[in-house]
Write an enzyme that holds these catalytic residues in place. Structure first.
Site, PDB file in Angstrom:
ATOM      1  N   LYS A  77       0.731  -1.433  -0.108  1.00 31.02           N
ATOM      2  CA  LYS A  77      -0.146  -0.083   0.030  1.00 31.02           C
ATOM      3  C   LYS A  77       0.990   1.232  -0.132  1.00 31.02           C
ATOM      4  O   LYS A  77       0.648   2.149  -0.840  1.00 31.02           O
ATOM      5  CB  LYS A  77      -1.018  -0.074   1.113  1.00 31.02           C
ATOM      6  CG  LYS A  77      -1.875  -0.999   1.081  1.00 31.02           C
ATOM      7  CD  LYS A  77      -2.753  -1.243   2.403  1.00 31.02           C
ATOM      8  CE  LYS A  77      -3.873  -2.393   2.044  1.00 31.02           C
ATOM      9  NZ  LYS A  77      -4.252  -2.703   3.498  1.00 31.02           N
ATOM     10  N   ASP A 100     -11.046   2.459   3.993  1.00 34.37           N
ATOM     11  CA  ASP A 100     -11.520   1.013   3.852  1.00 34.37           C
ATOM     12  C   ASP A 100     -13.018   0.877   3.640  1.00 34.37           C
ATOM     13  O   ASP A 100     -13.264  -0.290   3.117  1.00 34.37           O
ATOM     14  CB  ASP A 100     -11.136   0.332   4.980  1.00 34.37           C
ATOM     15  CG  ASP A 100      -9.656  -0.539   4.546  1.00 34.37           C
ATOM     16  OD1 ASP A 100      -9.541  -0.611   3.265  1.00 34.37           O
ATOM     17  OD2 ASP A 100      -9.078  -0.785   5.614  1.00 34.37           O
ATOM     18  N   GLN A 119      -5.165  -1.805   9.843  1.00 38.23           N
ATOM     19  CA  GLN A 119      -4.677  -3.170   9.067  1.00 38.23           C
ATOM     20  C   GLN A 119      -5.459  -4.330   9.734  1.00 38.23           C
ATOM     21  O   GLN A 119      -5.246  -4.234  11.095  1.00 38.23           O
ATOM     22  CB  GLN A 119      -3.225  -3.122   8.903  1.00 38.23           C
ATOM     23  CG  GLN A 119      -2.994  -4.537   8.051  1.00 38.23           C
ATOM     24  CD  GLN A 119      -3.249  -4.472   6.469  1.00 38.23           C
ATOM     25  OE1 GLN A 119      -3.085  -3.216   5.826  1.00 38.23           O
ATOM     26  NE2 GLN A 119      -3.782  -5.734   6.201  1.00 38.23           N
TER      27      GLN A 119
END
Ligand code: NDP
Length: 284
Positions: A53, A120, A97
């Site tokens: 990422k 997200d 994460q």
């Protein structure tokens, strides 16, 4: 009947999207676009995902800030960090994460992220508004799958899509996105009675189970389109998907490889959401 299976190159499509995003970011200048990534513990797979990422952010010109907290961090420490990031106007997107260590309350942590920075798309508000309206952000993997299909000019409207897996981050939001595209959607899961007959009736199969080589060529209908979300390791430790790729060649009309299929699209959608977040920030 032998079918000429087209392998969808997710990396190539994601690169085109990333180049467009890099240009978009240049046009936003002097405003920066930035992403905060929080990692708790030292899960080796998570570290690789974060590195990828970060690399993608660098490529398009998004500033990434990585916050690594020790495994034994408590809920409050994470919530405190998120509050700081929520209030920091230099941070546009916040990503925690997953998976989190077991002692961390994942729901609490995700809900703490400001909805305008939830790149997200995992918050209840983002997921819920997918049902009735237009959320700020949709989850990256399902959105990436829709983009992949569109990029290949694969018609979704009226098609029967069978999703295997009903997680909140892939299966369920994908079902809603496909429904929004006027597909007929079936969601299968571990209690589904006859998976093979469901798969055999599908125009488009999307598999997000997390079991190596779970779907084999004899379980799919000729000319079906197979999208493999899974990221697994096979018995030799080699990266593979949920679909037994080789056995579907000659049967499927399209298939995504692992690696190089859905994965790069997920990252491209994350970058897109960060730019959207920066644009939202400018409006408030
Ligand atoms: P989850 O573990 O949250 O969900 C797995 C789903 O598979 C569950 O709904 C489960 O059913 C279903 N399932 C398990 N066994 C069977 C079975 N025998 N038959 C039918 N369904 C079954 O996984 P995620 O959605 O988080 O991830 C799935 C995979 O996708 C993983 O490999 C993950 O690494 C990968 N992934 C890849 C991404 C990418 O960018 N490429 C992004 C996100 C995930 P039930 O609900 O009944 O338990």
């Amino acid at each position: 009947m032998q079918i000429n299976t087209k392998i969808i190159d997710g990396t190539k499509i994601a690169n085109v999207i990333k180049d467009n995003l890099a240009q978009e970011i240049k046009n936003l200048a002097p405003k920066n676009v930035s992403l905060a990534v929080i990692l708790i513990g030292d899960n080796s797979a998570s570290k690789i995902y974060i590195k990828n990422k970060q690399k993608a952010c660098d490529y398009v010109g998004i500033k990434s800030h990585i916050y690594v907290l020790p495994y034994n961090t408590n809920n409050q420490d994470i919530l405190d960090l998120i509050e700081v990031l929520n209030n920091d106007s230099n941070i546009n997107g916040i990503l925690v994460q997953l998976p989190l260590p077991q002692h961390i309350n994942q729901e609490l942590v995700i809900q703490a992220i400001d909805i305008k920075k939830d790149v997200d798309g995992f918050s209840k508000e983002s997921l819920g508004s997918l049902i009735i309206g237009n959320p700020f952000f949709t989850s990256c993997t399902p959105t990436g799958i829709i983009e992949l299909l569109k990029h290949e000019n694969i018609e979704i409207c009226g098609k029967k899509c069978v999703i295997v897996g009903r997680s909140n981050i892939v299966g369920k939001p994908l079902a809603l996105l496909l429904l929004n595209e006027n597909a007929t959607v079936v969601i299968c899961h571990s209690k589904t009675k006859n998976l093979k007959s469901e798969l055999m009736s599908a125009d488009i199969i999307i598999c997000a189970v997390g079991k190596a080589n779970f779907i084999t060529g004899d379980m799919i209908a000729p000319k079906s389109i197979v999208i493999d979300v899974g990221i697994n390791k096979d018995e030799n430790g080699k990266l593979c998907g949920d679909v037994n790729f080789n056995s579907c060649i000659g049967i499927a009309s399209y298939i995504t490889p692992v690696p190089g299929g859905v994965g790069p699209m997920t990252i491209a959608m994350l970058l897109k959401n960060c730019i959207k977040a920066a644009n939202i920030e400018r409006k408030f």
